[in-house]
Design a protein around this motif. Sequence first.
Motif, PDB file in Angstrom:
ATOM      1  N   ASN A 299       0.823  -1.212   0.000  1.00  0.00           N
ATOM      2  CA  ASN A 299       0.000   0.000   0.000  1.00  0.00           C
ATOM      3  C   ASN A 299       0.852   1.255   0.000  1.00  0.00           C
ATOM      4  N   ASN A 303       0.785   3.714  -3.283  1.00  0.00           N
ATOM      5  CA  ASN A 303       0.271   5.076  -3.117  1.00  0.00           C
ATOM      6  C   ASN A 303       1.341   6.133  -3.368  1.00  0.00           C
ATOM      7  N   TYR A 313       0.255   6.804   5.749  1.00  0.00           N
ATOM      8  CA  TYR A 313      -0.705   5.814   6.247  1.00  0.00           C
ATOM      9  C   TYR A 313      -1.538   6.410   7.363  1.00  0.00           C
TER      10      TYR A 313
END
Length: 313
Positions: A299, A303, A313
Amino acid sequence: MSTAAGHPRTTALQGWQLAELCDGELYFTAEDGLLRALNDGFFYVRQPAGTDLSAGDRFARSFYLPAEDPASPTAEHPDPYRGFHRWTAEHLSRHQGYFRRDADQTEQFFLESAWWDQIYPAALARQAERMRDFALDVQRAVLARLDLPRALWDKATGHSLTPHGTHTLTFNHFRPEVAARGLNIHKDSGWVTVLRSTERGLEVDRDGEWHPIDPVPGTFIVNFGCAMEILTRRTATPVAAVAHRVVRQPPSGGAKPDRFSYALFVDSSLDESVCPGLFAYEPGSGLHLQSGFGTFLNNILDNTYREDTSGLY
């Protein structure tokens, strides 16, 4: 961590922290240097005596260039530091190899330690090993001063201090001719990052404002990552993961070489049988599993390199 004696403050530090690793301990130039570095999310550290970065610098300036034609009379001995765009994730594994970014000026080369001897030139593989060993020594020196029992280090850090850890040497070449941001806002995913940076352009977020982190000759920059932040946030010694970016590099018309940087990343093991994921430590109750590391890493990276997201995050 003690205060180093005999090392004057470097004006280019602009208030940031400087340390030196000696006999497994970090010595900061400021009396409260450790606490300030933990709050900043990064610090400068002096390179070990005799550090030779010539192989890494050469690769950073060359990996993206096409390989010379072995049949050409001028290329009887092809440059072993060129032509690495052919090594892609399809040949290696996810997040490994060459990437040409669309939303950023960067083209990059990622390589985990399991591949170093096979793919990197021999001199670069040896430099990668030295940078990894130095990064792990820095991480141990930091952990020794945190509110975390030594008996928990291996489990708490995803066995990152052992050969089971994920140790990646990553190169960035910035293409000033590309009309894009330099490198997107992100936090590093793991534990510590040891960065080689020689040109201006790196910035960190502090209290909602961006501040330049200029290179200081003879030093690396050490960043703390998300895993360290998550682990320590409930302790007496919380560590910040620094949000950072590289600003857009303007064309120079060939007046100066393109900007480059490279870094050794220390991450947790990607083997779920070895490392179930990221933990938070709470004094009195121990480690608490927060998330799987592989998904978290995917992730963050995905991103970071999209147009409309950031690697936070």
